[in-house]
Scaffold this motif. Structure first.
Motif, PDB file in Angstrom:
ATOM      1  N   LYS A  81       0.892  -1.136  -0.017  1.00 26.60           N
ATOM      2  CA  LYS A  81       0.162   0.000  -0.078  1.00 26.60           C
ATOM      3  C   LYS A  81       0.991   1.339  -0.195  1.00 26.60           C
ATOM      4  CE  LYS A  81      -2.481   0.410   3.680  1.00 26.60           C
ATOM      5  NZ  LYS A  81      -3.646  -0.067   4.506  1.00 26.60           N
ATOM      6  N   GLY A  82       0.300   2.178  -0.882  1.00 24.78           N
ATOM      7  CA  GLY A  82       1.146   3.576  -0.709  1.00 24.78           C
ATOM      8  C   GLY A  82       2.356   3.453  -1.465  1.00 24.78           C
ATOM      9  N   ASP A  83       2.638   2.553  -2.229  1.00 26.60           N
ATOM     10  CA  ASP A  83       3.817   2.216  -2.956  1.00 26.60           C
ATOM     11  C   ASP A  83       3.500   1.683  -4.465  1.00 26.60           C
ATOM     12  OD1 ASP A  83       6.595   1.716  -3.671  1.00 26.60           O
ATOM     13  OD2 ASP A  83       7.102   0.502  -2.006  1.00 26.60           O
ATOM     14  N   GLU A  84       3.738   2.535  -5.532  1.00 28.03           N
ATOM     15  CA  GLU A  84       3.560   2.271  -6.865  1.00 28.03           C
ATOM     16  C   GLU A  84       4.352   1.126  -7.273  1.00 28.03           C
ATOM     17  OE1 GLU A  84       2.912   5.908  -9.388  1.00 28.03           O
ATOM     18  OE2 GLU A  84       3.189   6.684  -7.583  1.00 28.03           O
ATOM     19  N   SER A  85       5.312   0.713  -6.726  1.00 25.84           N
ATOM     20  CA  SER A  85       6.392  -0.388  -7.619  1.00 25.84           C
ATOM     21  C   SER A  85       6.009  -1.548  -6.773  1.00 25.84           C
ATOM     22  CB  SER A  85       7.655   0.127  -7.460  1.00 25.84           C
ATOM     23  OG  SER A  85       7.998   0.956  -6.385  1.00 25.84           O
ATOM     24  N   ASP A  86       6.343  -2.743  -7.318  1.00 28.50           N
ATOM     25  CA  ASP A  86       6.140  -3.995  -6.786  1.00 28.50           C
ATOM     26  C   ASP A  86       7.630  -4.508  -6.196  1.00 28.50           C
ATOM     27  OD1 ASP A  86       3.716  -4.059  -7.794  1.00 28.50           O
ATOM     28  OD2 ASP A  86       4.079  -5.550  -9.498  1.00 28.50           O
ATOM     29  N   LEU A  87       7.477  -5.203  -5.304  1.00 22.96           N
ATOM     30  CA  LEU A  87       8.868  -5.971  -4.707  1.00 22.96           C
ATOM     31  C   LEU A  87       8.792  -7.353  -5.073  1.00 22.96           C
ATOM     32  CD1 LEU A  87       8.428  -3.770  -1.520  1.00 22.96           C
ATOM     33  CD2 LEU A  87      10.433  -3.571  -3.338  1.00 22.96           C
ATOM     34  N   VAL A  88       9.969  -7.781  -5.672  1.00 19.47           N
ATOM     35  CA  VAL A  88      10.301  -9.259  -5.980  1.00 19.47           C
ATOM     36  C   VAL A  88      11.456  -9.438  -5.300  1.00 19.47           C
ATOM     37  CG1 VAL A  88      10.841 -10.887  -7.652  1.00 19.47           C
ATOM     38  CG2 VAL A  88       9.183  -9.093  -8.058  1.00 19.47           C
ATOM     39  N   GLY A  89      11.567 -10.590  -4.394  1.00 20.81           N
ATOM     40  CA  GLY A  89      12.515 -11.267  -3.897  1.00 20.81           C
ATOM     41  C   GLY A  89      12.293 -12.576  -3.056  1.00 20.81           C
ATOM     42  N   ARG A  90      13.507 -13.034  -2.599  1.00 18.40           N
ATOM     43  CA  ARG A  90      13.340 -14.281  -2.038  1.00 18.40           C
ATOM     44  C   ARG A  90      12.828 -14.368  -0.446  1.00 18.40           C
ATOM     45  NH1 ARG A  90      16.439 -17.859   1.159  1.00 18.40           N
ATOM     46  NH2 ARG A  90      16.512 -19.897   0.578  1.00 18.40           N
ATOM     47  N   LEU A  91      11.573 -15.025  -0.146  1.00 13.21           N
ATOM     48  CA  LEU A  91      11.029 -15.095   1.105  1.00 13.21           C
ATOM     49  C   LEU A  91      11.965 -15.679   2.272  1.00 13.21           C
ATOM     50  CD1 LEU A  91       8.395 -14.049   2.776  1.00 13.21           C
ATOM     51  CD2 LEU A  91       7.519 -16.171   2.117  1.00 13.21           C
ATOM     52  N   GLU A  92      12.492 -15.099   3.065  1.00 15.42           N
ATOM     53  CA  GLU A  92      13.289 -15.594   4.021  1.00 15.42           C
ATOM     54  C   GLU A  92      12.621 -16.094   5.225  1.00 15.42           C
ATOM     55  OE1 GLU A  92      16.490 -16.044   4.103  1.00 15.42           O
ATOM     56  OE2 GLU A  92      16.635 -15.354   1.996  1.00 15.42           O
ATOM     57  N   SER A  93      11.364 -15.191   5.831  1.00 11.19           N
ATOM     58  CA  SER A  93      10.689 -15.456   6.581  1.00 11.19           C
ATOM     59  C   SER A  93       9.321 -14.569   6.627  1.00 11.19           C
ATOM     60  CB  SER A  93      11.453 -15.238   7.951  1.00 11.19           C
ATOM     61  OG  SER A  93      11.521 -14.006   8.194  1.00 11.19           O
ATOM     62  N   VAL A  94       8.259 -15.202   7.348  1.00 12.01           N
ATOM     63  CA  VAL A  94       7.076 -14.280   7.576  1.00 12.01           C
ATOM     64  C   VAL A  94       6.302 -14.631   9.069  1.00 12.01           C
ATOM     65  CG1 VAL A  94       5.880 -16.128   6.328  1.00 12.01           C
ATOM     66  CG2 VAL A  94       4.867 -14.033   6.292  1.00 12.01           C
TER      67      VAL A  94
ATOM     68  N   ASN B 224       4.218  -9.859   8.498  1.00  9.51           N
ATOM     69  CA  ASN B 224       5.532  -8.981   8.251  1.00  9.51           C
ATOM     70  C   ASN B 224       6.296 -10.235   7.337  1.00  9.51           C
ATOM     71  OD1 ASN B 224       4.655  -6.999   9.833  1.00  9.51           O
ATOM     72  ND2 ASN B 224       5.083  -8.179  11.623  1.00  9.51           N
ATOM     73  N   ILE B 225       7.133  -9.374   6.521  1.00 10.27           N
ATOM     74  CA  ILE B 225       7.746 -10.152   5.397  1.00 10.27           C
ATOM     75  C   ILE B 225       9.357  -9.792   5.432  1.00 10.27           C
ATOM     76  CG2 ILE B 225       8.018 -10.465   3.169  1.00 10.27           C
ATOM     77  CD1 ILE B 225       5.170 -10.561   2.725  1.00 10.27           C
ATOM     78  N   PHE B 226      10.166 -10.812   5.411  1.00  7.81           N
ATOM     79  CA  PHE B 226      11.757 -10.541   5.399  1.00  7.81           C
ATOM     80  C   PHE B 226      11.800 -11.108   3.878  1.00  7.81           C
ATOM     81  CE2 PHE B 226      16.179 -11.933   7.276  1.00  7.81           C
ATOM     82  CZ  PHE B 226      16.794 -11.221   6.183  1.00  7.81           C
ATOM     83  N   LEU B 227      12.542 -10.317   2.956  1.00  4.68           N
ATOM     84  CA  LEU B 227      13.157 -10.539   1.471  1.00  4.68           C
ATOM     85  C   LEU B 227      14.536 -10.461   1.659  1.00  4.68           C
ATOM     86  CD1 LEU B 227      10.663  -8.986  -0.924  1.00  4.68           C
ATOM     87  CD2 LEU B 227      10.284 -11.233   0.072  1.00  4.68           C
ATOM     88  N   SER B 228      14.905 -11.235   0.860  1.00  3.06           N
ATOM     89  CA  SER B 228      16.509 -11.029   0.460  1.00  3.06           C
ATOM     90  C   SER B 228      16.486 -10.870  -0.991  1.00  3.06           C
ATOM     91  CB  SER B 228      17.474 -12.263   0.895  1.00  3.06           C
ATOM     92  OG  SER B 228      16.932 -13.523   0.218  1.00  3.06           O
ATOM     93  N   ASN B 229      17.529 -10.159  -1.609  1.00  6.12           N
ATOM     94  CA  ASN B 229      17.732  -9.968  -3.078  1.00  6.12           C
ATOM     95  C   ASN B 229      16.470  -9.589  -3.573  1.00  6.12           C
ATOM     96  OD1 ASN B 229      20.296 -11.313  -3.360  1.00  6.12           O
ATOM     97  ND2 ASN B 229      19.230 -13.254  -3.137  1.00  6.12           N
TER      98      ASN B 229
END
Lengths: 74, 74, 74, 74, 74, 74
Positions: F20-33, F38-43
């Motif tokens: 929300k409040g972000d026009e771009s998407d994020l793509v990454g490796r899901l380290e934990s949730v 709440n999401i921890f992404l790497s790369n």
């Protein structure tokens, strides 16, 4: 010092608050704050881009719509 | 006086409420408020830029979308 | 009467709901509401600026995105 | 490592935070963070499109309006 | 039937979901929903103004950003 | 499979997240949730309209501002 404690340490002092969905800042004396960061300000003044917009007196701000709180030395 | 107590002290009086996602303010008599700041207003009137827009009568506002509550002396 | 009780008193009647992030209003028969103000409407109709946009039938609205609820006498 | 633990591992370091309803980023030293991701930053600086806008000093950010937190190596 | 029960009654059927901060609607098969209205859709398709934008396959929607859920008969 | 379980099944894989409040998407490796999504992404990489904007490395996303999560096969 945890974030909530930092805010509580400002009771009795002037703070600046940015609220979500509000383009202006609020500056006032922090009368009280609870664990949800609901805020009771006295002598509140609305600022936009650093210019005083209007005096609002006493008001309560809903904690979950607070973006930023900081000490104000105006 | 904690923020919630400040709001409860306004029961039976006129208040002004700014809501998130709503460009107009609401002014009305505070009938009741709960711990989430859900608000029951009677004789509510919608204002925009200080001008009366329309009368809304009785309404309930969802607490987590409240930005600002203050006493109204109109 | 607390805000939640006020909303529950409208079950079986037509209500108007303003939702966050939605420029149109929803009007429908209040089938049920829970403590989070999640709302189940039947015969829902979408209005924009007082004009009927489309009929939506049965729908559920998420409570935390409700801005305003009021009785509707259309 | 859970998301909260990842953020706590950054205490004492510089982080970048994107807040909802705020077009600028905040960079500062993470003094503390609680379970709601409320954040206490020192030496905070506001950036927009990679350019330094102004120094804000100490501030507290409300966790539920945080979008993104990451280590900052500026 | 409470709002949550109404949504659960749609499991295995196609639903339309409006999300906050998203101009397009999502239509897909409701695989599961929890008490926060987090939603797991399969065969999800993004629609804007009634036109199919793209197929998204499996996805999860965060409950507190749901605005509206309804049965979809496309 | 409940929504939270669906997300946890993606740990170790690439996901796409809309915030929300972000026009771009994020793509990454899901380290934990965690249970709040709440999401921890790497790369992590930021995309706008399908084009790579910049690499962000490790980051944490606040669950209540997540709109959509899905597997990413880029």
């Amino acid at each position: 010092m945890l974030p909530n404690q930092m805010v509580k340490s400002l009771i009795g002092k002037n703070i600046r608050v940015e609220m979500k969905g509000d383009e202006s800042d609020l500056v006032g004396r922090l009368e009280s704050v609870d664990d949800y960061m609901n805020i009771f300000l006295s002598n509140a003044v609305e600022y936009r881009n650093g210019e005083k917009l209007r005096s609002l007196g006493n008001l309560v701000l809903r904690g979950n719509n607070v973006i930023l709180i900081q000490p104000y030395e105006g």
